[in-house]
Scaffold this motif. Structure first.
Motif, mmCIF file in Angstrom:
data_model
loop_
_atom_site.group_PDB
_atom_site.id
_atom_site.type_symbol
_atom_site.label_atom_id
_atom_site.label_comp_id
_atom_site.label_asym_id
_atom_site.label_seq_id
_atom_site.Cartn_x
_atom_site.Cartn_y
_atom_site.Cartn_z
ATOM 1 N N ALA A 299 -3.206 -24.085 0.691
ATOM 2 C CA ALA A 299 -4.386 -24.182 -0.259
ATOM 3 C C ALA A 299 -4.529 -22.891 -0.712
ATOM 4 C CB ALA A 299 -4.991 -24.671 0.979
ATOM 5 N N LYS A 300 -4.009 -21.966 -0.266
ATOM 6 C CA LYS A 300 -4.589 -20.552 -0.669
ATOM 7 C C LYS A 300 -3.386 -20.268 -2.084
ATOM 8 C CE LYS A 300 -5.698 -16.615 -2.751
ATOM 9 N NZ LYS A 300 -6.566 -15.888 -2.634
ATOM 10 N N ALA A 301 -2.353 -21.189 -1.752
ATOM 11 C CA ALA A 301 -0.808 -20.891 -3.004
ATOM 12 C C ALA A 301 -1.393 -21.793 -4.234
ATOM 13 C CB ALA A 301 0.136 -21.294 -2.848
ATOM 14 N N LEU A 302 -1.798 -23.089 -4.437
ATOM 15 C CA LEU A 302 -2.687 -24.114 -4.978
ATOM 16 C C LEU A 302 -3.498 -23.554 -5.671
ATOM 17 C CD1 LEU A 302 -3.230 -26.528 -6.391
ATOM 18 C CD2 LEU A 302 -4.856 -27.126 -4.503
ATOM 19 N N ALA A 303 -4.636 -22.635 -4.679
ATOM 20 C CA ALA A 303 -5.194 -21.880 -5.655
ATOM 21 C C ALA A 303 -5.177 -20.887 -6.984
ATOM 22 C CB ALA A 303 -6.687 -21.201 -4.806
ATOM 23 N N VAL A 304 -3.883 -20.183 -6.282
ATOM 24 C CA VAL A 304 -3.402 -19.174 -6.886
ATOM 25 C C VAL A 304 -2.492 -19.815 -8.163
ATOM 26 C CG1 VAL A 304 -1.431 -17.537 -6.709
ATOM 27 C CG2 VAL A 304 -3.322 -17.967 -5.156
ATOM 28 N N MET A 305 -1.805 -20.865 -8.111
ATOM 29 C CA MET A 305 -1.169 -21.822 -9.411
ATOM 30 C C MET A 305 -2.749 -21.966 -10.308
ATOM 31 S SD MET A 305 1.619 -23.977 -7.920
ATOM 32 C CE MET A 305 2.894 -23.260 -6.498
ATOM 33 N N ASP A 306 -3.418 -23.015 -9.857
ATOM 34 C CA ASP A 306 -4.285 -23.621 -10.685
ATOM 35 C C ASP A 306 -5.442 -21.260 -11.787
ATOM 36 O OD1 ASP A 306 -4.463 -25.095 -9.882
ATOM 37 O OD2 ASP A 306 -5.582 -25.326 -8.249
ATOM 38 N N LEU A 326 8.414 -21.808 -4.048
ATOM 39 C CA LEU A 326 7.267 -23.086 -4.471
ATOM 40 C C LEU A 326 6.600 -23.571 -5.423
ATOM 41 C CD1 LEU A 326 5.612 -24.631 -1.695
ATOM 42 C CD2 LEU A 326 3.675 -22.914 -1.976
ATOM 43 N N ASN A 327 6.628 -24.772 -5.853
ATOM 44 C CA ASN A 327 6.242 -25.271 -6.756
ATOM 45 C C ASN A 327 5.010 -26.369 -6.765
ATOM 46 O OD1 ASN A 327 7.900 -27.517 -6.162
ATOM 47 N ND2 ASN A 327 8.967 -28.066 -8.542
ATOM 48 N N MET A 328 4.523 -26.802 -7.723
ATOM 49 C CA MET A 328 3.539 -27.737 -7.898
ATOM 50 C C MET A 328 3.483 -29.248 -6.835
ATOM 51 S SD MET A 328 -0.285 -28.108 -7.856
ATOM 52 C CE MET A 328 -0.609 -26.873 -8.753
ATOM 53 N N HIS A 329 5.310 -29.777 -7.135
ATOM 54 C CA HIS A 329 5.232 -31.484 -6.618
ATOM 55 C C HIS A 329 5.552 -30.765 -5.370
ATOM 56 C CE1 HIS A 329 6.169 -32.766 -10.336
ATOM 57 N NE2 HIS A 329 6.805 -31.907 -10.820
ATOM 58 N N ASP A 330 5.605 -29.328 -4.581
ATOM 59 C CA ASP A 330 5.898 -29.105 -2.734
ATOM 60 C C ASP A 330 4.495 -29.529 -2.456
ATOM 61 O OD1 ASP A 330 8.708 -28.280 -3.160
ATOM 62 O OD2 ASP A 330 7.979 -26.195 -3.665
#
Length: 337
Positions: A299-306, A326-330
């Motif tokens: 979830a933190k990685a998602l926040a970094v991407m956002d 890691l990418n968004m599709h993962d």
């Protein structure tokens, strides 16, 4: 003149369903306001009920018949999912063997609007003989159940939302609300955290967001899109295409990350009329790239991407050795998004 029975079509055409629905909601809202007043007036009872459950060395056993039983099932489930071990026992089954599920270390919550439900009354003497603390949720403070209880919590209502005053509506609503209030009060008192909740719900969305780490879903080994800094642009583009993550990681001989080359870098190179057949990767790759660690929450990685507005990230060890991607599709596949 012959009497005619209204058809469903004629009723549907003339009846104000929304008005009836709103009357129900307003009646139940008023019942909850009554409940709040009752609990404020009997503060010691609510507090003592919470203390009994907090001190419980076993489990909170909830019982109730009919609609009260359905509410009891939900209360037990809410307690269990918020850090108070709990389960529901049907009072009819309890008198035919299931009473053996209850131990001296438990606390019993018995629910009945009348407070005189025969199936519950029949098992209460046995519960009292075992010195098991008894909390009752009743709408009748003078009932048999209330008299036998260590603590009785008032769930009385002025009227049911049912216009006939027969179907349990307002009474079941306030009982459910009171059950939630008990569960949340215990949750707050115990300092129950989001992570604790996630461990109780590993299959749910919150569980995935709070328990899943980057290491659990990242591409590793031969699935990492990586080339050396001496690779040609063609080799880099082929690696990006082969792995399908929208980026290639540029590494040195020790597999330390030097930078990344992404779809965005390629687009910018073409916009700037860079001859990609002659250019060196070192000249057009992104050197100061964002990275994440394998033990970071997904979830933190998602926040970094956002935040960075990017769709893929290299995963590195403390010494910048490339260990994954890691990418968004993962994240989508893992249900984190």
């Amino acid at each position: 003149m012959a009497h005619t029975t209204p058809t469903q079509e004629s009723i549907a055409a003339s009846f104000d369903f929304l008005a009836a629905g709103i009357r129900t909601m307003e009646t139940e809202r008023d019942a909850i306001a009554e409940l709040i007043l009752h609990q404020k007036q009997q503060r010691e009872s609510f507090t003592r009920a919470c203390e009994l459950m907090l001190e419980c060395r076993g489990r909170v056993v909830v019982t109730g018949m009919g609609k009260s039983g359905h509410i009891g099932n939900k209360i037990a489930a809410t307690l269990a999912s918020t850090g108070t071990p709990s389960f529901f026992v049907h009072p009819g089954e309890a008198s035919h063997g299931d009473l053996g599920m209850i131990t001296k270390d438990d606390v019993v919550i018995a629910i009945s609007n009348s407070g005189n439900t025969a199936e519950i009354i029949s098992i209460l003497p046995l519960i009292k003989r075992m010195s098991i603390p008894l909390i009752t949720l009743t709408g009748n403070a003078r009932s048999q159940m209330a008299a036998l209880a260590d603590v009785n919590l008032d769930t009385s209502v002025s009227k049911e939302a049912c216009p006939l005053g027969l179907a349990p509506t307002s009474s079941t609503t306030v009982t459910l609300v009171l059950g939630d209030a008990l569960a949340v009060a215990l949750l707050d008192a115990k300092g129950f955290s989001e992570e604790d909740f996630a461990f109780s719900h590993p299959g749910g969305a919150l569980g995935r967001r709070l328990l899943l780490k980057v290491a659990d879903i990242m591409h590793d080994g031969t699935r990492i899109p990586a080339v050396t800094e001496s690779a040609s642009m063609s080799d880099c583009l082929l690696e990006m295409t082969r792995q399908g993550l929208g980026m290639a990681c540029i590494v040195d001989a020790d597999f330390k990350l030097l930078g990344i080359f992404t779809d965005g870098d390629l687009r910018r190179a073409l916009e700037n009329r860079v001859d990609i057949h002659q250019a060196h990767l070192a000249d057009i790759m992104t050197v100061k790239c964002t990275t994440i660690s394998a033990d970071m929450l997904a979830a933190k990685a998602l926040a970094v991407m956002d935040e960075k507005k990017i769709n893929a990230l290299p995963v590195v060890a403390e010494d910048r050795t490339l260990i994954g991607a890691l990418n968004m599709h993962d994240l989508l596949r893992a249900g984190v998004v």
